[in-house]
Design a protein around this motif. Sequence first.
Motif, PDB file in Angstrom:
ATOM      1  N   ASP A 167     -13.131   1.262  -7.408  1.00 31.65           N
ATOM      2  CA  ASP A 167     -11.744   0.929  -7.067  1.00 31.65           C
ATOM      3  C   ASP A 167     -11.660  -0.333  -6.220  1.00 31.65           C
ATOM      4  O   ASP A 167     -10.761  -1.158  -6.406  1.00 31.65           O
TER       5      ASP A 167
ATOM      6  N   THR B 121     -12.522   3.522   0.019  1.00 31.01           N
ATOM      7  CA  THR B 121     -12.239   2.321  -0.775  1.00 31.01           C
ATOM      8  C   THR B 121     -12.003   1.119   0.129  1.00 31.01           C
ATOM      9  O   THR B 121     -12.464   0.001  -0.152  1.00 31.01           O
TER      10      THR B 121
ATOM     11  N   LYS C  11     -16.710   6.005  -7.081  1.00 30.41           N
ATOM     12  CA  LYS C  11     -15.331   5.648  -7.446  1.00 30.41           C
ATOM     13  C   LYS C  11     -14.717   4.698  -6.419  1.00 30.41           C
ATOM     14  O   LYS C  11     -13.978   3.784  -6.768  1.00 30.41           O
TER      15      LYS C  11
ATOM     16  N   VAL D  76      -4.011   2.576  -7.714  1.00 29.49           N
ATOM     17  CA  VAL D  76      -5.035   3.050  -6.784  1.00 29.49           C
ATOM     18  C   VAL D  76      -4.410   3.635  -5.528  1.00 29.49           C
ATOM     19  O   VAL D  76      -4.726   4.759  -5.110  1.00 29.49           O
TER      20      VAL D  76
ATOM     21  N   ARG E   6      -4.870   7.933  -5.272  1.00 30.54           N
ATOM     22  CA  ARG E   6      -6.100   8.398  -4.625  1.00 30.54           C
ATOM     23  C   ARG E   6      -5.782   9.171  -3.344  1.00 30.54           C
ATOM     24  O   ARG E   6      -4.804   8.887  -2.651  1.00 30.54           O
TER      25      ARG E   6
END
Length: 461
Positions: free
Chosen positions: A318, A352, A314, A340, A344
Motif C-alpha cells: 500500500d 502503512t 500489505k 487505501v 484499511r
Amino acid sequence: MSYPGYPPSDGYPAFPGYPPTGQESVYPPAGQYPYPTVPGGFPPPGGGTFPAAPPNAGFPGAAGYSALGGYPASGGFPGAPQAGGMPPYPGGPGFAVPPTGPGFGGYPQQPPAQSYAGGGPAQIPVGFPGGQVPSPMPGPPAAVVQYTQGTIQAAPNFDAGRDAEILRKAMKGFGTDEQAIINVVANRSNDQRQKIKAAFKTMYGKDLIKDLKSELSGNVEELILALFMPSTYYDAWSLRHAMKGAGTQESVLIEILCTRTNQEIREIVNCYKSEFGRDIEEDIRSDTSGHFERLLISMCQGNRDENQTVDYQKAQEDAQRLYQAGEGRLGTDESCFNMVLASRSFPQLKATVEAYSRIANRDLLSSIDREFSGNVERGLKTIVQCALNRPAFFAERLYYSMKGAGTDDSTLIRIVVTRSEIDLVQIKQMFTQMYQKTLATMIASDTSGDYRQLLLAIVGQ
C-alpha cells in the motif's frame, strides 16, 4: 443568544435543544498555524510560534517537518472554510533511512495508555523492508478493545427520579440554581441523562428540555442541551445542521465522518434517516463535489476493515501504491488514496504510514499536503492523524477552537461533549504534551461564568 422555539419550526423532528441556525463551527482561518520549526524545517508563518516542547515530550519532529505532522504554513490543517460557507458558530527510487523517533513527521504517536483498537505502534523489525517481511502479528481481539478513557462515568447509586426532583427544584420559582443543574448533568452518563428526562416528564408532566431552555441562555444553555442529546443523535444533528441551508460546514463533516468507528457511523446514518427523513449520502452529494464528496461517501459506508492483525506485506504494498499515485508520478491518482485510507484498519494504516516514510523519504501527511488541497486534503489528513493518534487530533482541534481572538464555542462544546465518555482523559494528556499547558487552564482563560464551570466539571477539573 436565543434559540428557536420548541418544537423547531424549520422541519426538524421535535428533538429539543437545537443550537441556532448559522451558528456552526469553522476551522480557524488560514495562516493561524504557527507550528514550531526544527532543524531543516519549514520557516514559521507569521504570528508567532508554538512554545518549545519540553524534553522527552514524546513526539520529536522528523527533519523538514514541524512538530505536529509536517504541515507547511500553506494548506495547514485544518484550513479556512470555503467561500460561501455557513457563518461561524459561538516502488520508489529506494528506501530512505527509517525515522528515528516514535512519531512520523513529528505527529505524536498513540500515548502509552491508549485503549483504541490497534492503539499500539506497529513495530517493524530492524532491516525491514530490506529483509524478510515478518508474518502478520495479531492484535488484541476487537471484542475486548474498548474506550475506557472518558472523564465522565456512570454515577453509582443512580436514581433518575431523585435527579429529576433536584432539577425541578433548581428551576422552580424565581431565579435558577445553575449550580444544582451543573452538579447533576456533569456527573451523569448520557444514558443516565436520558433516564432523567423520562422521569421528569413522568413525575411532572413537563418536558425537561423546554424547562431548561426557558431558564438558561447563551453557551451554557447550548452545552447543557448538547449533553442531554443522545450521543448518536447529536452527531446526526450536527451533520444535518452542517449541510442545512446555504453553504456547507465542511469542517464538521470531516470531524465526525472521518473519526468515528464503523458502528458509530452506521448508527449515525440510520439516525439521520429516521430523525430527519433524509438520506445522508444524497445530502452529501448535493452539498459537496469531486474527490471530497467521494471520500465522505466512502466514510458513510462504515465498512472500514476492523481486523486488528497488521499485515506488513500489505502495508509495504500500500505504501508503494500511494507513492506511485502521488510523489512518484506527474499528477495525482486521488482514487488510490481514497481506496487505501477509507478501507484499511487504523492499525494497518499506521504500519502503512511507517512503510511510506521509508519509501518516499517524507511522511505521508506531508505528501498529502503536497498532492492535495482544500477539503479533501483535510479529510485525508484527519484519517491519517486518527490512525497515528486520535486523541492528538482532537487536542489540536480544541486548541484552535480557543487560540487567538474569540472562541469557537460550537467546536469546543461538540468535542468536549462527544469525547467525554470515550477518550477525553487521553485528549487532555495529549493537549498538555503538545501545548505545554492544560486543557483546563485554556478553558478557564477563554470562558466565564456557569459555562466555564460546567466545561471544567466535564473535563474533570
